[in-house]
Design a protein around this motif. Structure first.
Motif, short mmCIF file in Angstrom:
data_model
loop_
_atom_site.label_atom_id
_atom_site.label_comp_id
_atom_site.label_asym_id
_atom_site.label_seq_id
_atom_site.Cartn_x
_atom_site.Cartn_y
_atom_site.Cartn_z
N PRO A 1 0.82 -1.20 0.00
CA PRO A 1 0.00 0.00 0.00
C PRO A 1 0.86 1.27 0.00
O PRO A 1 2.10 1.18 0.05
CB PRO A 1 -0.81 -0.13 1.29
N GLU A 2 0.20 2.37 -0.01
CA GLU A 2 0.89 3.66 -0.08
C GLU A 2 1.85 3.81 1.11
O GLU A 2 1.52 3.48 2.24
CB GLU A 2 -0.14 4.80 -0.05
N GLY A 3 3.05 4.28 0.81
CA GLY A 3 4.06 4.49 1.84
C GLY A 3 5.03 3.34 2.01
O GLY A 3 6.05 3.48 2.68
N ILE A 4 4.74 2.19 1.42
CA ILE A 4 5.61 1.03 1.54
C ILE A 4 6.81 1.16 0.60
O ILE A 4 6.65 1.46 -0.58
CB ILE A 4 4.85 -0.28 1.25
N LYS A 5 7.98 0.94 1.14
CA LYS A 5 9.22 0.98 0.36
C LYS A 5 9.94 -0.36 0.48
O LYS A 5 9.73 -1.09 1.44
CB LYS A 5 10.12 2.11 0.86
N GLY A 6 10.80 -0.65 -0.48
CA GLY A 6 11.56 -1.90 -0.42
C GLY A 6 11.64 -2.56 -1.77
O GLY A 6 11.28 -1.99 -2.81
N SER A 7 12.11 -3.82 -1.77
CA SER A 7 12.26 -4.57 -3.01
C SER A 7 10.90 -4.96 -3.58
O SER A 7 9.89 -5.01 -2.87
CB SER A 7 13.08 -5.83 -2.75
N SER A 8 10.91 -5.26 -4.88
CA SER A 8 9.69 -5.64 -5.58
C SER A 8 9.78 -7.10 -6.03
O SER A 8 10.59 -7.43 -6.89
CB SER A 8 9.47 -4.74 -6.80
N GLN A 9 8.93 -7.94 -5.46
CA GLN A 9 8.93 -9.32 -5.92
C GLN A 9 8.45 -9.40 -7.37
O GLN A 9 8.90 -10.25 -8.14
CB GLN A 9 8.05 -10.21 -5.03
N TYR A 10 7.56 -8.51 -7.75
CA TYR A 10 7.00 -8.50 -9.10
C TYR A 10 8.09 -8.22 -10.14
O TYR A 10 8.13 -8.86 -11.19
CB TYR A 10 5.91 -7.44 -9.16
N ASP A 11 8.96 -7.27 -9.84
CA ASP A 11 9.97 -6.83 -10.81
C ASP A 11 11.32 -7.53 -10.66
O ASP A 11 12.07 -7.58 -11.63
CB ASP A 11 10.18 -5.31 -10.68
N GLU A 12 11.61 -8.06 -9.46
CA GLU A 12 12.92 -8.67 -9.25
C GLU A 12 12.88 -10.18 -9.27
O GLU A 12 13.75 -10.83 -9.88
CB GLU A 12 13.50 -8.19 -7.91
N LEU A 13 11.86 -10.77 -8.63
CA LEU A 13 11.73 -12.22 -8.59
C LEU A 13 10.79 -12.73 -9.68
O LEU A 13 10.64 -13.93 -9.85
CB LEU A 13 11.22 -12.68 -7.22
N TYR A 14 10.14 -11.80 -10.38
CA TYR A 14 9.19 -12.12 -11.45
C TYR A 14 8.07 -13.01 -10.91
O TYR A 14 7.60 -13.94 -11.57
CB TYR A 14 9.91 -12.73 -12.65
N ALA A 15 7.65 -12.69 -9.70
CA ALA A 15 6.61 -13.44 -9.00
C ALA A 15 5.41 -12.52 -8.80
O ALA A 15 5.45 -11.60 -7.99
CB ALA A 15 7.13 -13.93 -7.65
N ASP A 16 4.36 -12.76 -9.55
CA ASP A 16 3.14 -11.97 -9.41
C ASP A 16 2.23 -12.63 -8.37
O ASP A 16 1.16 -13.16 -8.68
CB ASP A 16 2.43 -11.85 -10.75
N ALA A 17 2.70 -12.60 -7.12
CA ALA A 17 1.99 -13.31 -6.06
C ALA A 17 0.59 -12.77 -5.84
O ALA A 17 -0.31 -13.51 -5.41
CB ALA A 17 2.80 -13.24 -4.76
#
Length: 522
Positions: free
Chosen positions: A304-320
């Protein structure tokens, strides 16, 4: 006068003649042997009215999923070393299970396939280096560790979920690569990363087929309760020195066949296809075996808004998020390994994942029980996260602790979690998995001097996983969740000055479904 007398005399003679004639010709009566025809229906018998026994108002039992990860890779949790004897391995396993049982846990997530190897007897992959210190070497004296863990967990009323990584082929701590290793057996599908790990190409059909066979083999041959996949799909970038994953062979082949997806979408599409496939194949083999995934806790920064950090979608290619939205899992355990406040807020992320849980699957977040950063009192923070989960998810709540060492090596953490799990709990129900209802148990009660001996069983005992025993002293009900092997108990006839007046029992199947109760009023 003459005429009248004569007329009267004639009439008299005629009557006498008719009387004599009728007597002379009268036939004897014939007995009627036919049953009389009943022209009206007989009145129905009066119903026997029995006063029905009032339904017992049995209390609801507590439900919550309580699990811990048992990591075998690099000998993190079990076995503590890769040169232990069979008996030492068993002793360590029993010690872990006893600790969790005593703290009222009801599941373990056991890593049976740390890196294209096996903590069990497999015809598809070699025995794990982390088990015996040599790839492909069986334990001596021989036993099947997974079979042992399943049996011992079930004895304690705990589920056993098989945890595996679908793509890691060799860990940096996994010893020298030999001809037994899958690195040698699948060289075209496996890529060496810059940190020394070896990784199967997730977009290679042979990779997907091989991992599918491993999972189907596990589901078919072992009495497991779930298959559990962790957060490793395409590897984290730091595993390859920050460089992109070198999957040129499968990517170029895709383009030659006319594929028009971007490289990132191509990777995600292959992971999505694999997840859907595994879900469907598990259900086709054994519909009651659950499928769970524990992805990295952030889908994308800003969600949600305000969350920072790594992206599983873009880095692990996992659209969980897609997997959860589509209901391709029975439970979803995002690794929310952060404190309640901050740029990776535990509570904010949990609420967001719940908002995405459109198919109402189980949402049981992973807690960083061993290495939570940024807090001075880790046990209190973990308990607060358990309570936040309960507040949001109600009677479907649950958490998984990473890892069991966070409990076994920290008396303060163990005490805090044990106090939070102060009574036993059944796992939450899984209503989308259809099963045949259990038979009502059979209950026997024998009276002795100052107690009652209670015994119970079921006609479909092979389907029973646990029992619920209800006893009522005065107006107060007490409940107890019992393991399958407990089928009798002695109960005092009085407690705290109150007489035992009612006993009831239910059976519970492996998905937490309760039977009808059997009861005796005393």
């Amino acid at each position: 006068m003459k005429y009248s007398f004569a007329k009267a005399t004639s009439i008299l003679f005629l009557l006498i003649f008719l009387f004599i004639t009728s007597c002379a010709t009268k036939k004897p009566a014939v007995k009627n042997t036919k049953k009389p025809v009943v022209t009206t229906k007989p009145a129905p018998p009066k119903p026997i009215i029995e006063k029905p026994e009032a339904r017992l108002n049995l209390p609801e039992v507590n439900r919550e999923f309580r699990a811990a990860w048992i990591a075998t890779v690099a000998n993190i949790n079990w076995p503590s070393k890769n040169n232990l004897s069979t008996q030492q391995q068993k002793d360590e396993a029993i010690k872990i299970l006893d600790l969790l049982q005593d703290a009222n846990f009801n599941a373990v997530i056991f890593q049976a396939r740390p890196s294209a190897d096996a903590m069990y007897k497999s015809e598809l992959e070699p025995w794990s280096y982390f088990l015996t210190g040599s790839i492909g070497k069986a334990p001596t004296p021989f036993y099947d560790p997974l079979e042992f863990w399943i049996e011992e967990a079930h004895k304690r009323g705990m589920e056993l979920h098989v945890w595996l990584n679908p793509y890691r082929a060799h860990h940096t701590t996994g010893g020298p690569i030999t001809n037994e290793s899958m690195v040698k057996k699948m060289p075209e599908q496996i890529i060496k990363l810059r940190n020394g790990m070896y990784w199967m190409d997730p977009s290679d059909d042979k990779t997907q087929d091989h991992t599918s066979k491993v999972i189907k083999d596990l589901v078919k041959r072992y009495d497991i309760d779930a298959i559990h996949i962790d957060d490793y799909f395409y590897p984290y970038r730091e595993y390859n020195g920050g460089k992109d994953f070198p999957d040129n062979r499968t990517w170029n082949d895709y383009q030659k066949r006319g594929g028009n997806l971007s490289r990132a979408d191509f990777r995600r599409a292959n992971v999505n296809k694999f997840i859907k496939r595994i879900h469907d194949e598990i259900k086709a083999e054994k519909s009651y075996v659950k499928f769970g995934i524990s992805p990295f806790g952030i889908w994308k920064p800003g969600y949600p808004e305000g969350i920072k950090g790594s992206s599983q979608y873009d880095e692990l290619y996992a659209d969980a998020k897609l997997w959860l939205n589509q209901g391709w899992v029975d439970y979803f355990s995002p690794q929310l390994y952060w404190k309640n406040e901050g740029p990776q807020s535990f509570t904010s992320l949990l609420k967001w994942w719940e908002s995405e849980n459109t198919e109402k699957r189980h949402l049981w977040p992973g807690l960083n029980t061993i290495g939570l950063k940024g807090v001075t009192d880790r046990p209190t923070e973990i308990v607060n996260q358990i309570n936040s989960t309960r507040s949001l998810l109600k009677n479907g709540a649950g958490t998984i602790h990473y890892s069991v060492d966070g409990l076994s090596k920290s008396p303060a953490m163990l005490a805090a979690v044990k106090a939070s799990y102060k009574t036993k709990a059944l796992i939450p129900k899984t209503p989308w998995i259809k099963t045949t209802p259990l038979e009502k148990p059979i209950l026997f009660v024998e009276n002795s001097a100052n107690s009652f001996h209670v015994k119970w069983n079921s006609l479909d005992n092979q389907k029973v996983f646990q029992w619920i025993l209800y006893v009522k002293y005065g107006e107060t009900w007490e409940t107890e969740i019992l393991e399958k092997d407990f089928i009798s108990q002695n109960l005092p006839s009085t407690k705290n000055g109150k007489k035992l007046n009612t006993i009831a029992v239910k059976s519970v199947d492996r998905l937490g479904n309760e039977s009808e109760y059997a009861a005796k009023k005393l």
